[in-house]
Scaffold this motif. Structure first.
Motif, PDB file in Angstrom:
ATOM      1  N   ASN A 133      28.969  22.280  20.996  1.00  0.00           N
ATOM      2  CA  ASN A 133      28.065  22.672  19.912  1.00  0.00           C
ATOM      3  C   ASN A 133      26.598  22.747  20.301  1.00  0.00           C
ATOM      4  N   GLY A 134      26.270  22.360  21.516  1.00  0.00           N
ATOM      5  CA  GLY A 134      24.868  22.342  21.920  1.00  0.00           C
ATOM      6  C   GLY A 134      24.121  21.188  21.256  1.00  0.00           C
ATOM      7  N   TYR A 135      22.822  21.331  21.186  1.00  0.00           N
ATOM      8  CA  TYR A 135      21.986  20.310  20.552  1.00  0.00           C
ATOM      9  C   TYR A 135      22.135  20.478  19.044  1.00  0.00           C
ATOM     10  N   ALA A 136      22.988  19.686  18.459  1.00  0.00           N
ATOM     11  CA  ALA A 136      23.280  19.776  17.033  1.00  0.00           C
ATOM     12  C   ALA A 136      23.618  18.377  16.519  1.00  0.00           C
ATOM     13  N   ILE A 137      23.584  18.239  15.201  1.00  0.00           N
ATOM     14  CA  ILE A 137      23.910  16.961  14.560  1.00  0.00           C
ATOM     15  C   ILE A 137      25.418  16.859  14.367  1.00  0.00           C
ATOM     16  N   GLU A 138      25.986  15.746  14.825  1.00  0.00           N
ATOM     17  CA  GLU A 138      27.401  15.477  14.559  1.00  0.00           C
ATOM     18  C   GLU A 138      27.564  15.231  13.060  1.00  0.00           C
ATOM     19  N   PRO A 139      28.491  15.930  12.412  1.00  0.00           N
ATOM     20  CA  PRO A 139      28.653  15.734  10.969  1.00  0.00           C
ATOM     21  C   PRO A 139      29.067  14.312  10.582  1.00  0.00           C
ATOM     22  N   THR A 140      29.841  13.648  11.418  1.00  0.00           N
ATOM     23  CA  THR A 140      30.346  12.319  11.057  1.00  0.00           C
ATOM     24  C   THR A 140      29.309  11.216  11.232  1.00  0.00           C
ATOM     25  N   SER A 141      28.430  11.330  12.235  1.00  0.00           N
ATOM     26  CA  SER A 141      27.479  10.251  12.523  1.00  0.00           C
ATOM     27  C   SER A 141      26.061  10.537  12.047  1.00  0.00           C
ATOM     28  N   GLY A 142      25.740  11.817  11.850  1.00  0.00           N
ATOM     29  CA  GLY A 142      24.365  12.167  11.515  1.00  0.00           C
ATOM     30  C   GLY A 142      23.429  12.066  12.701  1.00  0.00           C
ATOM     31  N   GLU A 143      23.987  11.974  13.910  1.00  0.00           N
ATOM     32  CA  GLU A 143      23.209  11.874  15.140  1.00  0.00           C
ATOM     33  C   GLU A 143      23.607  13.015  16.068  1.00  0.00           C
ATOM     34  N   GLY A 144      22.829  13.225  17.107  1.00  0.00           N
ATOM     35  CA  GLY A 144      23.167  14.264  18.063  1.00  0.00           C
ATOM     36  C   GLY A 144      22.490  14.050  19.400  1.00  0.00           C
ATOM     37  N   PRO A 145      22.920  14.801  20.408  1.00  0.00           N
ATOM     38  CA  PRO A 145      22.308  14.682  21.734  1.00  0.00           C
ATOM     39  C   PRO A 145      20.877  15.223  21.712  1.00  0.00           C
ATOM     40  N   PHE A 146      20.071  14.758  22.640  1.00  0.00           N
ATOM     41  CA  PHE A 146      18.700  15.252  22.761  1.00  0.00           C
ATOM     42  C   PHE A 146      18.267  15.142  24.209  1.00  0.00           C
ATOM     43  N   ALA A 147      17.126  15.735  24.527  1.00  0.00           N
ATOM     44  CA  ALA A 147      16.666  15.764  25.915  1.00  0.00           C
ATOM     45  C   ALA A 147      15.148  15.799  25.983  1.00  0.00           C
ATOM     46  N   VAL A 148      14.636  15.396  27.131  1.00  0.00           N
ATOM     47  CA  VAL A 148      13.224  15.561  27.467  1.00  0.00           C
ATOM     48  C   VAL A 148      13.172  16.405  28.730  1.00  0.00           C
ATOM     49  N   PHE A 149      12.520  17.547  28.637  1.00  0.00           N
ATOM     50  CA  PHE A 149      12.256  18.402  29.789  1.00  0.00           C
ATOM     51  C   PHE A 149      10.812  18.154  30.203  1.00  0.00           C
ATOM     52  N   PHE A 150      10.538  18.112  31.516  1.00  0.00           N
ATOM     53  CA  PHE A 150       9.180  17.788  31.938  1.00  0.00           C
ATOM     54  C   PHE A 150       8.866  18.392  33.302  1.00  0.00           C
ATOM     55  N   SER A 151       7.596  18.637  33.524  1.00  0.00           N
ATOM     56  CA  SER A 151       7.140  19.073  34.842  1.00  0.00           C
ATOM     57  C   SER A 151       5.691  18.648  35.027  1.00  0.00           C
ATOM     58  N   LEU A 152       5.346  18.382  36.267  1.00  0.00           N
ATOM     59  CA  LEU A 152       3.986  18.028  36.627  1.00  0.00           C
ATOM     60  C   LEU A 152       3.221  19.315  36.882  1.00  0.00           C
ATOM     61  N   ALA A 153       2.078  19.433  36.260  1.00  0.00           N
ATOM     62  CA  ALA A 153       1.219  20.589  36.496  1.00  0.00           C
ATOM     63  C   ALA A 153      -0.020  20.113  37.241  1.00  0.00           C
ATOM     64  N   THR A 154      -0.323  20.784  38.324  1.00  0.00           N
ATOM     65  CA  THR A 154      -1.477  20.391  39.133  1.00  0.00           C
ATOM     66  C   THR A 154      -2.557  21.460  39.137  1.00  0.00           C
ATOM     67  N   HIS A 155      -2.409  22.449  38.294  1.00  0.00           N
ATOM     68  CA  HIS A 155      -3.464  23.438  38.124  1.00  0.00           C
ATOM     69  C   HIS A 155      -4.248  23.069  36.872  1.00  0.00           C
ATOM     70  N   PRO A 156      -5.525  23.381  36.797  1.00  0.00           N
ATOM     71  CA  PRO A 156      -6.336  22.931  35.660  1.00  0.00           C
ATOM     72  C   PRO A 156      -5.822  23.451  34.316  1.00  0.00           C
ATOM     73  N   PHE A 157      -5.948  22.601  33.328  1.00  0.00           N
ATOM     74  CA  PHE A 157      -5.622  22.923  31.937  1.00  0.00           C
ATOM     75  C   PHE A 157      -6.939  22.893  31.186  1.00  0.00           C
ATOM     76  N   TYR A 158      -7.235  23.968  30.494  1.00  0.00           N
ATOM     77  CA  TYR A 158      -8.513  24.081  29.808  1.00  0.00           C
ATOM     78  C   TYR A 158      -8.282  24.526  28.373  1.00  0.00           C
ATOM     79  N   ALA A 159      -8.925  23.855  27.447  1.00  0.00           N
ATOM     80  CA  ALA A 159      -8.874  24.247  26.034  1.00  0.00           C
ATOM     81  C   ALA A 159     -10.303  24.265  25.503  1.00  0.00           C
ATOM     82  N   ARG A 160     -10.622  25.289  24.763  1.00  0.00           N
ATOM     83  CA  ARG A 160     -11.972  25.462  24.225  1.00  0.00           C
ATOM     84  C   ARG A 160     -11.920  25.302  22.703  1.00  0.00           C
ATOM     85  N   ASN A 161     -12.943  24.694  22.161  1.00  0.00           N
ATOM     86  CA  ASN A 161     -13.094  24.553  20.708  1.00  0.00           C
ATOM     87  C   ASN A 161     -11.881  23.889  20.061  1.00  0.00           C
TER      88      ASN A 161
END
Length: 173
Positions: free
Chosen positions: A79-107
């Motif tokens: 079923n993929g990332y979905a809620i189990e009908p019987t438990s009300g819970e489901g699988p989940f994940a954290v995806f992550f990567s290190l970025a070494t190039h500058p991150f810039y936000a204005r205003n």
């Protein structure tokens, strides 16, 4: 393949990410003592030595997957990332990567420093942000955290692990 789950995206401090993920893993182990982390049974306690797996700048080189047990893992396969009908819970994940190039936000808008309760929060409207190294992280929950109590609890654990209970309380409302 149909995409499933709901993503919440974050830019995280690279210097504290490993410790935050160890805390997040411990919180999930407390939720599910038979936790499958990356399809592996955890020993009698959560790992205390997890560290960021490298410095690759690929789009999403790292992933941590969380399932309650083999039954949920089978549900996830079907079923993929979905809620189990019987438990009300489901699988989940954290995806992550290190970025070494500058991150810039204005205003920047709606940016606040989270401080102890007895000190006022500083505001940074109109400030610019520059980060030299950071973690791009996506928490993928089985449903929308604003509508689903289980997904909301996972997001709250993630925010608490990254920035403490005050941050989670501030962002979760």
């Amino acid at each position: 393949m149909e995409l499933t789950g709901v993503s919440s995206d974050f830019i995280c401090d690279s210097s504290t990410f490993s410790a935050a993920m160890r805390d997040f893993i411990s919180r999930q182990w407390a939720r599910w003592p038979s936790l499958l982390l990356d399809d592996e049974d955890l020993p009698e306690s959560p790992p205390t030595d997890w560290t960021f797996p490298g410095d690759s700048d690929e789009k999403m080189p790292g992933i941590l997957t969380f399932c309650r047990d083999e039954q949920m893992d089978t549900f996830w396969d079907n079923n993929g990332y979905a809620i189990e009908p019987t438990s009300g819970e489901g699988p989940f994940a954290v995806f992550f990567s290190l970025a070494t190039h500058p991150f810039y936000a204005r205003n920047l808008v709606d940016v606040h420093e989270i401080r102890p309760l007895n000190k006022p929060s500083a505001e940074f409207q109109g400030t610019q942000l520059l980060l030299a190294q950071y973690i791009k992280a996506t928490l993928l929950t089985p449903d929308d955290p604003s509508d689903d109590p289980f997904s909301q609890s996972v997001l709250r654990d993630f925010l608490t692990s990254l920035g403490g209970q005050q941050l989670a309380a501030r962002l979760m409302g």
